[in-house]
Write a protein that holds these residues in place. Structure first.
Motif, PDB file in Angstrom:
ATOM      1  N   MET A   1      37.040  34.659  69.381  1.00 43.78           N
ATOM      2  CA  MET A   1      36.856  36.002  69.496  1.00 43.78           C
ATOM      3  C   MET A   1      37.428  36.545  70.728  1.00 43.78           C
ATOM      4  SD  MET A   1      33.656  38.537  68.216  1.00 43.78           S
ATOM      5  CE  MET A   1      33.028  39.820  69.508  1.00 43.78           C
ATOM      6  N   THR A   2      37.002  36.011  71.802  1.00 40.04           N
ATOM      7  CA  THR A   2      37.259  36.417  73.334  1.00 40.04           C
ATOM      8  C   THR A   2      38.981  36.441  73.457  1.00 40.04           C
ATOM      9  OG1 THR A   2      35.575  35.333  74.138  1.00 40.04           O
ATOM     10  CG2 THR A   2      37.198  35.909  75.672  1.00 40.04           C
ATOM     11  N   ASP A   3      39.746  35.564  72.830  1.00 42.45           N
ATOM     12  CA  ASP A   3      40.992  35.688  72.856  1.00 42.45           C
ATOM     13  C   ASP A   3      41.587  37.158  72.242  1.00 42.45           C
ATOM     14  OD1 ASP A   3      41.075  33.222  74.215  1.00 42.45           O
ATOM     15  OD2 ASP A   3      41.624  31.975  72.530  1.00 42.45           O
ATOM     16  N   GLU A   4      40.850  37.224  70.959  1.00 41.70           N
ATOM     17  CA  GLU A   4      41.499  38.552  70.027  1.00 41.70           C
ATOM     18  C   GLU A   4      40.946  39.706  71.023  1.00 41.70           C
ATOM     19  OE1 GLU A   4      42.355  40.715  66.779  1.00 41.70           O
ATOM     20  OE2 GLU A   4      42.805  38.809  67.340  1.00 41.70           O
ATOM     21  N   ILE A   5      39.882  39.725  71.669  1.00 38.98           N
ATOM     22  CA  ILE A   5      39.666  40.773  72.604  1.00 38.98           C
ATOM     23  C   ILE A   5      40.530  40.908  73.728  1.00 38.98           C
ATOM     24  CG2 ILE A   5      37.862  42.001  74.044  1.00 38.98           C
ATOM     25  CD1 ILE A   5      36.049  40.786  72.304  1.00 38.98           C
TER      26      ILE A   5
ATOM     27  N   LEU B   1      43.905  42.527  72.257  1.00 36.46           N
ATOM     28  CA  LEU B   1      43.862  43.823  71.824  1.00 36.46           C
ATOM     29  C   LEU B   1      43.748  44.770  73.285  1.00 36.46           C
ATOM     30  CD1 LEU B   1      41.129  44.002  69.189  1.00 36.46           C
ATOM     31  CD2 LEU B   1      43.826  44.447  68.897  1.00 36.46           C
ATOM     32  N   CYS B   2      43.260  44.186  74.329  1.00 32.50           N
ATOM     33  CA  CYS B   2      43.125  45.021  75.660  1.00 32.50           C
ATOM     34  C   CYS B   2      44.645  44.851  76.440  1.00 32.50           C
ATOM     35  CB  CYS B   2      42.023  44.313  76.454  1.00 32.50           C
ATOM     36  SG  CYS B   2      40.397  44.561  76.331  1.00 32.50           S
ATOM     37  N   ASN B   3      45.154  43.686  75.987  1.00 35.35           N
ATOM     38  CA  ASN B   3      46.540  43.821  76.699  1.00 35.35           C
ATOM     39  C   ASN B   3      47.558  44.707  75.997  1.00 35.35           C
ATOM     40  OD1 ASN B   3      46.154  41.912  78.720  1.00 35.35           O
ATOM     41  ND2 ASN B   3      46.276  40.127  77.369  1.00 35.35           N
ATOM     42  N   GLN B   4      47.396  44.756  74.627  1.00 33.22           N
ATOM     43  CA  GLN B   4      48.111  45.741  73.791  1.00 33.22           C
ATOM     44  C   GLN B   4      47.973  47.174  74.268  1.00 33.22           C
ATOM     45  OE1 GLN B   4      46.796  44.572  69.679  1.00 33.22           O
ATOM     46  NE2 GLN B   4      48.989  43.379  69.504  1.00 33.22           N
ATOM     47  N   TYR B   5      46.578  47.442  74.418  1.00 29.24           N
ATOM     48  CA  TYR B   5      46.377  48.854  74.565  1.00 29.24           C
ATOM     49  C   TYR B   5      46.879  49.083  76.154  1.00 29.24           C
ATOM     50  CZ  TYR B   5      43.500  52.725  76.453  1.00 29.24           C
ATOM     51  OH  TYR B   5      43.177  53.868  76.887  1.00 29.24           O
ATOM     52  N   LEU B   6      46.917  48.237  77.127  1.00 33.94           N
ATOM     53  CA  LEU B   6      47.347  48.542  78.526  1.00 33.94           C
ATOM     54  C   LEU B   6      48.834  48.802  78.398  1.00 33.94           C
ATOM     55  CD1 LEU B   6      45.309  45.993  80.735  1.00 33.94           C
ATOM     56  CD2 LEU B   6      45.009  48.693  80.559  1.00 33.94           C
ATOM     57  N   SER B   7      49.578  47.785  77.444  1.00 31.73           N
ATOM     58  CA  SER B   7      50.816  47.937  77.382  1.00 31.73           C
ATOM     59  C   SER B   7      51.448  49.342  76.790  1.00 31.73           C
ATOM     60  CB  SER B   7      51.375  46.892  76.370  1.00 31.73           C
ATOM     61  OG  SER B   7      51.274  45.547  77.062  1.00 31.73           O
ATOM     62  N   TRP B   8      50.432  49.667  75.917  1.00 29.81           N
ATOM     63  CA  TRP B   8      50.865  51.157  75.024  1.00 29.81           C
ATOM     64  C   TRP B   8      50.760  52.054  76.042  1.00 29.81           C
ATOM     65  CZ3 TRP B   8      46.948  54.991  74.600  1.00 29.81           C
ATOM     66  CH2 TRP B   8      47.443  56.057  73.674  1.00 29.81           C
ATOM     67  N   LEU B   9      49.549  51.955  76.978  1.00 29.77           N
ATOM     68  CA  LEU B   9      49.492  53.165  77.840  1.00 29.77           C
ATOM     69  C   LEU B   9      50.370  53.106  79.163  1.00 29.77           C
ATOM     70  CD1 LEU B   9      47.222  55.136  78.932  1.00 29.77           C
ATOM     71  CD2 LEU B   9      46.063  53.444  80.117  1.00 29.77           C
ATOM     72  N   LYS B  10      50.918  51.874  79.286  1.00 27.00           N
ATOM     73  CA  LYS B  10      51.986  51.935  80.541  1.00 27.00           C
ATOM     74  C   LYS B  10      53.298  52.706  79.819  1.00 27.00           C
ATOM     75  CE  LYS B  10      50.383  47.875  83.101  1.00 27.00           C
ATOM     76  NZ  LYS B  10      50.664  46.681  83.412  1.00 27.00           N
TER      77      LYS B  10
END
Length: 67
Positions: free
Chosen positions: A1-5, A8-17
């Motif tokens: 589960m930690t890997d999934e989180i 998702l965080c990395n995807q969010y940060l990429s989207w934000l950038k």
């Protein structure tokens, strides 16, 4: 589960950038975020370097909107 989180965080940060833009406006840098306000306008903040620190402003938008 930690890997999934983490993924998702990395995807969010990429989207934000990808969606955040920067533009020089006089002495200020305008930062346009992908977040929308209640009028469906992008949230913008302004940053200026001064005395070894930074000043952040929304150019009075929030207080004007509350009036």
């Amino acid at each position: 589960m930690t890997d999934e989180i983490i993924r998702l965080c990395n995807q969010y940060l990429s989207w934000l950038k990808e969606k955040t833009t920067f533009q020089e406006v006089g002495d200020w840098t305008e930062i346009t975020t992908p977040f929308l306000d209640r009028h469906n306008d992008y949230v913008q903040i302004y940053v200026k370097s001064e005395n070894g620190g930074f000043i952040l402003s929304d150019a009075g938008y929030t207080l004007d909107d509350l009036r």
